[in-house]
Design an enzyme around this catalytic site. Structure first.
Site, mmCIF file in Angstrom:
data_model
loop_
_atom_site.group_PDB
_atom_site.id
_atom_site.type_symbol
_atom_site.label_atom_id
_atom_site.label_comp_id
_atom_site.label_asym_id
_atom_site.label_seq_id
_atom_site.Cartn_x
_atom_site.Cartn_y
_atom_site.Cartn_z
ATOM 1 N N LYS A 168 0.835 -1.205 0.000
ATOM 2 C CA LYS A 168 0.000 0.000 0.000
ATOM 3 C C LYS A 168 0.872 1.258 0.000
ATOM 4 C CE LYS A 168 -1.540 2.356 3.407
ATOM 5 N NZ LYS A 168 -2.068 2.767 4.701
ATOM 6 N N ASP A 181 -6.340 0.760 0.839
ATOM 7 C CA ASP A 181 -6.339 1.006 2.276
ATOM 8 C C ASP A 181 -7.703 0.598 2.828
ATOM 9 O OD1 ASP A 181 -8.118 2.973 1.548
ATOM 10 O OD2 ASP A 181 -7.171 4.546 2.733
#
Ligand code: SF4
Length: 245
Positions: free
Chosen positions: A149, A168
């Protein structure tokens, strides 16, 4: 918005339902037309949206993203000015002691682990990457505290490289509510999204979805009555609907 009705919950109390954010049915929610409509609406709703973490370079964005784990971007933005004033470069951060870093990032939570990650990342960036965050996923993933991420955030937001899609907590929740995936693990969700979203929209898509997740499609009580995607959404999590099932 008169004429809408509150959608009744269809999940029995106490019954565990897999993928409960998505209504079952034979309808295909992944048609190119529907995906394109979602992308168009998001782009119109959030024009020119950018990463909410304040930063002046790729290193600062990497540190801010590490700090944002289990913490709001607002809190991170309160902490980073003093942190980067005290230690303005990866070299300076690498030479800092852990207690010095910990003190400056304490309010972001999990500060001991985060301090270790930031100091470790600073050392690798200084010693192996000439003081600059590298431009490949493989190299960025060598930094402690940096998962896919964070790497996607830095590659996309700073370098403009669409290597993948940032997944996320907001992207996870919203893509399931919008039936763009049934997966629950970030890597699998990212893989699903990369299949259906055109590559040149990967970066903007996650920025827009994250904003939508913060402002409208919030976790506990989504503000469906104010949602520009409402007509395309069939989630059982809806609090209001214009098209009752
Ligand atoms: S209609 Fe409600 S649940 Fe669906 S995307 Fe919008 S805010 Fe989220």
């Amino acid at each position: 918005m008169a004429g809408g009705t509150v959608r009744s919950k269809q999940i029995a109390v106490g019954k565990v339902v897999k993928n409960s954010g998505v209504k079952p049915g034979a309808r295909n929610p992944l048609t190119p037309e529907r995906v394109a409509a979602i992308l168009n609406i998001l782009a119109k709703t959030y024009p020119g949206v950018v990463c909410a973490l304040n930063h002046r370079n790729a290193w600062e964005l990497t540190v801010a993203t590490i700090l944002s784990a289990q913490c709001t971007d607002v809190r991170v933005n309160l902490v980073t000015p003093a942190l980067f004033k005290a230690f303005p470069t990866p070299k300076a951060m690498a030479a800092a002691s852990l207690p010095e870093i910990e003190e400056l990032i304490r309010t972001t939570g999990f500060f001991r682990n985060k301090a270790k990650s930031i100091q470790g990342a600073a050392r690798i960036v200084t010693e192996e990457f000439g003081g600059k965050i590298p431009k490949t996923m493989e190299e960025i993933l060598r930094l402690p505290g940096v998962a896919r991420k964070t790497a996607n955030v830095v590659l996309g937001s700073w370098y403009g490289i669409a290597f993948g899609v940032v997944v996320d907590t907001h992207v996870m929740r919203l893509t399931r509510r919008l039936e763009l995936t049934k997966e629950t693990k970030p890597e699998k969700i990212e893989r699903d999204l990369m299949k259906i979203i055109p590559e040149d929209q990967w970066i903007n898509f996650s920025h827009e979805l994250i904003h939508h997740g913060r402002q409208v499609c919030i976790a506990r009580k989504p503000r469906c009555i104010d949602c520009t995607l409402e007509k395309l959404c069939n989630s059982d999590d809806k609090t209001w609907t214009s098209h009752p099932a």
